[in-house]
Design a protein around this motif. Structure first.
Motif, PDB file in Angstrom:
ATOM      1  N   ASP A  29       0.802  -1.221   0.000  1.00 11.63           N
ATOM      2  CA  ASP A  29       0.000   0.000   0.000  1.00 11.63           C
ATOM      3  C   ASP A  29       0.833   1.269   0.000  1.00 11.63           C
ATOM      4  O   ASP A  29       0.296   2.356   0.202  1.00 11.63           O
ATOM      5  N   ALA A  30       2.148   1.141  -0.221  1.00  9.62           N
ATOM      6  CA  ALA A  30       2.982   2.340  -0.309  1.00  9.62           C
ATOM      7  C   ALA A  30       2.451   3.287  -1.372  1.00  9.62           C
ATOM      8  O   ALA A  30       2.507   4.516  -1.230  1.00  9.62           O
ATOM      9  N   ALA A  31       1.921   2.707  -2.441  1.00 11.73           N
ATOM     10  CA  ALA A  31       1.402   3.527  -3.537  1.00 11.73           C
ATOM     11  C   ALA A  31       0.295   4.461  -3.077  1.00 11.73           C
ATOM     12  O   ALA A  31       0.138   5.564  -3.607  1.00 11.73           O
ATOM     13  N   ASN A  32      -0.489   4.037  -2.081  1.00 12.59           N
ATOM     14  CA  ASN A  32      -1.582   4.878  -1.613  1.00 12.59           C
ATOM     15  C   ASN A  32      -1.072   6.213  -1.086  1.00 12.59           C
ATOM     16  O   ASN A  32      -1.693   7.258  -1.272  1.00 12.59           O
ATOM     17  N   SER A  33       0.073   6.157  -0.415  1.00 13.16           N
ATOM     18  CA  SER A  33       0.617   7.361   0.193  1.00 13.16           C
ATOM     19  C   SER A  33       1.452   8.191  -0.779  1.00 13.16           C
ATOM     20  O   SER A  33       1.499   9.415  -0.677  1.00 13.16           O
ATOM     21  N   ALA A  48      10.118  10.102  -1.471  1.00 15.08           N
ATOM     22  CA  ALA A  48       8.707   9.913  -1.134  1.00 15.08           C
ATOM     23  C   ALA A  48       8.503   8.758  -0.162  1.00 15.08           C
ATOM     24  O   ALA A  48       7.696   8.852   0.771  1.00 15.08           O
ATOM     25  N   VAL A  49       9.219   7.644  -0.374  1.00 14.51           N
ATOM     26  CA  VAL A  49       9.006   6.504   0.517  1.00 14.51           C
ATOM     27  C   VAL A  49       9.500   6.807   1.933  1.00 14.51           C
ATOM     28  O   VAL A  49       8.877   6.394   2.914  1.00 14.51           O
ATOM     29  N   PHE A  54       7.933   7.829   7.469  1.00 18.37           N
ATOM     30  CA  PHE A  54       8.020   8.630   8.688  1.00 18.37           C
ATOM     31  C   PHE A  54       6.627   8.955   9.209  1.00 18.37           C
ATOM     32  O   PHE A  54       6.327   8.776  10.399  1.00 18.37           O
ATOM     33  N   PHE A  55       5.727   9.393   8.337  1.00 19.00           N
ATOM     34  CA  PHE A  55       4.389   9.779   8.777  1.00 19.00           C
ATOM     35  C   PHE A  55       3.509   8.565   9.080  1.00 19.00           C
ATOM     36  O   PHE A  55       2.588   8.663   9.898  1.00 19.00           O
ATOM     37  N   ASN A  56       3.778   7.423   8.444  1.00 21.63           N
ATOM     38  CA  ASN A  56       3.107   6.186   8.857  1.00 21.63           C
ATOM     39  C   ASN A  56       3.357   5.919  10.337  1.00 21.63           C
ATOM     40  O   ASN A  56       2.450   5.546  11.089  1.00 21.63           O
ATOM     41  N   PHE A  57       4.611   6.092  10.754  1.00 22.52           N
ATOM     42  CA  PHE A  57       4.972   5.806  12.141  1.00 22.52           C
ATOM     43  C   PHE A  57       4.446   6.876  13.092  1.00 22.52           C
ATOM     44  O   PHE A  57       4.028   6.565  14.214  1.00 22.52           O
ATOM     45  N   VAL A  58       4.452   8.131  12.661  1.00 24.30           N
ATOM     46  CA  VAL A  58       3.963   9.228  13.511  1.00 24.30           C
ATOM     47  C   VAL A  58       2.518   8.989  13.939  1.00 24.30           C
ATOM     48  O   VAL A  58       2.101   9.411  15.031  1.00 24.30           O
ATOM     49  N   ALA A  59       1.745   8.280  13.112  1.00 22.98           N
ATOM     50  CA  ALA A  59       0.343   8.018  13.441  1.00 22.98           C
ATOM     51  C   ALA A  59       0.185   7.299  14.776  1.00 22.98           C
ATOM     52  O   ALA A  59      -0.874   7.400  15.417  1.00 22.98           O
ATOM     53  N   LEU A  60       1.203   6.580  15.216  1.00 15.76           N
ATOM     54  CA  LEU A  60       1.167   5.883  16.504  1.00 15.76           C
ATOM     55  C   LEU A  60       0.786   6.825  17.635  1.00 15.76           C
ATOM     56  O   LEU A  60       0.085   6.441  18.579  1.00 15.76           O
ATOM     57  N   PHE A  61       1.229   8.061  17.554  1.00 14.37           N
ATOM     58  CA  PHE A  61       1.046   9.016  18.636  1.00 14.37           C
ATOM     59  C   PHE A  61      -0.236   9.844  18.500  1.00 14.37           C
ATOM     60  O   PHE A  61      -0.539  10.657  19.373  1.00 14.37           O
ATOM     61  N   TYR A 229       3.557  -0.642  14.047  1.00 11.11           N
ATOM     62  CA  TYR A 229       3.810   0.651  13.392  1.00 11.11           C
ATOM     63  C   TYR A 229       5.187   0.672  12.724  1.00 11.11           C
ATOM     64  O   TYR A 229       5.345   1.238  11.640  1.00 11.11           O
ATOM     65  N   LEU A 230       6.170   0.065  13.365  1.00 11.92           N
ATOM     66  CA  LEU A 230       7.496  -0.008  12.740  1.00 11.92           C
ATOM     67  C   LEU A 230       7.470  -0.864  11.484  1.00 11.92           C
ATOM     68  O   LEU A 230       8.076  -0.514  10.463  1.00 11.92           O
ATOM     69  N   ALA A 231       6.744  -1.982  11.522  1.00  9.02           N
ATOM     70  CA  ALA A 231       6.697  -2.885  10.372  1.00  9.02           C
ATOM     71  C   ALA A 231       6.045  -2.227   9.165  1.00  9.02           C
ATOM     72  O   ALA A 231       6.539  -2.342   8.031  1.00  9.02           O
ATOM     73  N   ILE A 232       4.940  -1.522   9.371  1.00  8.59           N
ATOM     74  CA  ILE A 232       4.266  -0.901   8.229  1.00  8.59           C
ATOM     75  C   ILE A 232       5.118   0.236   7.666  1.00  8.59           C
ATOM     76  O   ILE A 232       5.173   0.454   6.449  1.00  8.59           O
ATOM     77  N   ALA A 233       5.831   0.948   8.549  1.00 11.42           N
ATOM     78  CA  ALA A 233       6.710   2.021   8.069  1.00 11.42           C
ATOM     79  C   ALA A 233       7.866   1.452   7.256  1.00 11.42           C
ATOM     80  O   ALA A 233       8.219   1.990   6.190  1.00 11.42           O
ATOM     81  N   LEU A 234       8.458   0.358   7.714  1.00 12.83           N
ATOM     82  CA  LEU A 234       9.553  -0.264   6.966  1.00 12.83           C
ATOM     83  C   LEU A 234       9.067  -0.807   5.626  1.00 12.83           C
ATOM     84  O   LEU A 234       9.768  -0.707   4.610  1.00 12.83           O
ATOM     85  N   GLY A 235       7.872  -1.373   5.609  1.00 15.96           N
ATOM     86  CA  GLY A 235       7.306  -1.849   4.352  1.00 15.96           C
ATOM     87  C   GLY A 235       7.100  -0.720   3.365  1.00 15.96           C
ATOM     88  O   GLY A 235       7.387  -0.851   2.161  1.00 15.96           O
ATOM     89  N   THR A 236       6.627   0.402   3.860  1.00 14.51           N
ATOM     90  CA  THR A 236       6.444   1.569   2.995  1.00 14.51           C
ATOM     91  C   THR A 236       7.773   2.055   2.440  1.00 14.51           C
ATOM     92  O   THR A 236       7.857   2.493   1.279  1.00 14.51           O
ATOM     93  N   MET A 237       8.832   1.975   3.237  1.00  5.75           N
ATOM     94  CA  MET A 237      10.146   2.421   2.770  1.00  5.75           C
ATOM     95  C   MET A 237      10.613   1.637   1.551  1.00  5.75           C
ATOM     96  O   MET A 237      11.250   2.184   0.652  1.00  5.75           O
ATOM     97  N   LEU A 238      10.273   0.339   1.506  1.00  2.87           N
ATOM     98  CA  LEU A 238      10.671  -0.461   0.350  1.00  2.87           C
ATOM     99  C   LEU A 238       9.724  -0.268  -0.835  1.00  2.87           C
ATOM    100  O   LEU A 238      10.125  -0.419  -1.982  1.00  2.87           O
ATOM    101  N   GLY A 239       8.468   0.030  -0.542  1.00  4.23           N
ATOM    102  CA  GLY A 239       7.544   0.447  -1.586  1.00  4.23           C
ATOM    103  C   GLY A 239       7.092  -0.644  -2.536  1.00  4.23           C
ATOM    104  O   GLY A 239       7.638  -1.725  -2.591  1.00  4.23           O
ATOM    105  N   GLY A 240       6.043  -0.338  -3.292  1.00  2.49           N
ATOM    106  CA  GLY A 240       5.499  -1.251  -4.290  1.00  2.49           C
ATOM    107  C   GLY A 240       5.324  -0.519  -5.599  1.00  2.49           C
ATOM    108  O   GLY A 240       4.259   0.009  -5.898  1.00  2.49           O
TER     109      GLY A 240
END
Length: 336
Positions: A29-33, A48-49, A54-61, A229-240
């Motif tokens: 879902d990296a493409a969504n962002s 972009a990734v 970074f903002f994927n993880f910020v959502a935790l707070f 939250y860390l896992a989804i952020a790392l997944g976004t970093m690699l992107g699709g």
């Protein structure tokens, strides 16, 4: 003593699989962002990734765990869930995600997971073990979230066009290149806030079933929240990147002003859904918003054939992942 060790081993394995799904959710879902911010040229893909992660993880707070509670306790009866159900659900969701990623189809990781849960529970205990209110709410928002994204995206596009009607295009482009950083950040926060919580809910469900967490606990363990939250952020970093191309260029051509309107409309939709505790598809939401922005120029600006293929993927996601999950629930009974 042996059975406890086996159970603990299985729980650890399934938590690892759930974290892998969460990572894949970010990857898929990296493409969504980032699709709109990349396709408009505001950020390079590598920038972009990192920005989105970074903002994927910020959502935790920023968000309460209402979506996690819906997944963990509001879709299926918690008493029916065991490690076989969780195994089937995760494998069903992962298999469907891999298939759609391979073909570059922006399907919903969220609905793949929910379909997996439903399929595994139904084959174990029948449809009576589903919680009707949670299931229907989720099904309803398959249509509400893209429709709301469409409406908000198109309204914002019309409002911006009228507000800046006398402004030179080059100046508009310059302004919205900066503003799109704000909208992309907002959307990434919404994406992380809604999607990471779905995996939190599954692990929470598993820990309850295994007896490691009480149903009376109002929050899952902190390590579950941080890990997801860390896992989804790392997944976004690699992107699709296969899906980025579909989302960013094949549905409609976007300029920075259009990207801003689509991301802002999508972000508002995600913030609303997450606040209400409704697990929605970030894919559906941003697709609806992109189509809404494109349609304000002219109907032919949207490649409706591509959009139609995406809709068919939406339709098939829950039943397809549910069927796979049902099969692997039975496999899990043998191998786990």
């Amino acid at each position: 003593m042996q059975s406890i060790q086996v159970t603990l081993w299985v729980v650890v394995l399934l938590v690892a699989v759930a974290i892998a799904f969460d990572f894949m959710n970010g990857f898929h879902d990296a493409a969504n962002s980032i699709a709109t911010v990349v396709s408009t040229g505001v950020l390079k893909p590598q920038q972009a990734v990192l920005f989105a992660a970074f903002f994927n993880f910020v959502a935790l707070f920023l968000f309460q765990l209402k979506v996690a509670a819906t997944i963990g306790k509001g879709i299926v009866e918690p008493a029916v869930v065991d490690h076989y159900v969780v195994f089937g659900a995760l494998v069903g969701a992962i298999a469907w995600n891999l298939l759609t990623w391979w073909y570059g189809i922006p399907s919903s990781s969220s609905h793949a997971l929910i379909g997996g849960l439903v399929g595994a529970v139904v084959v174990k205990a029948g449809p009576g073990s589903l919680i009707g209110a949670g299931v229907w709410k989720t099904l309803l928002f398959i249509f509400v979230s893209p429709a709301l994204g469409f409406v908000l995206g198109s309204l914002l596009a019309v409002a911006v066009a009228r507000l800046f009607s006398g402004t030179p295009p080059a100046r508009i482009d310059g302004w919205f290149r900066r503003l799109q950083l704000v909208s992309a950040g907002m959307y990434s926060v919404g994406h992380g806030g809604n999607d990471a919580q779905k995996t939190i809910g599954v692990i929470w469900m598993l820990l309850i079933a295994a007896g490691h967490v009480s149903t009376a606990d109002r929050m899952p363990p902190a390590w579950v929240i941080w890990s997801c939250y860390l896992a989804i952020a790392l997944g976004t970093m690699l992107g699709g990147w296969r899906i980025v191309k579909t989302m960013g260029q094949r549905i409609t051509k976007l300029k920075p002003v259009g990207g801003f309107c689509a991301e802002t409309g999508g972000a508002i939709t995600l913030f609303l859904a997450t606040g209400l505790g409704i697990p929605v598809s970030t894919t559906h939401t941003i697709t609806g918003a992109i189509v809404g922005v494109g349609s304000t120029r002219r109907a032919s600006a949207v490649r409706w054939g591509v959009a139609g293929n995406i809709v068919w993927a939406w339709v098939f996601t829950i039943p397809a992942s549910g069927l796979i999950a049902a099969l692997f629930y039975l496999v899990g009974r043998i191998v786990l």
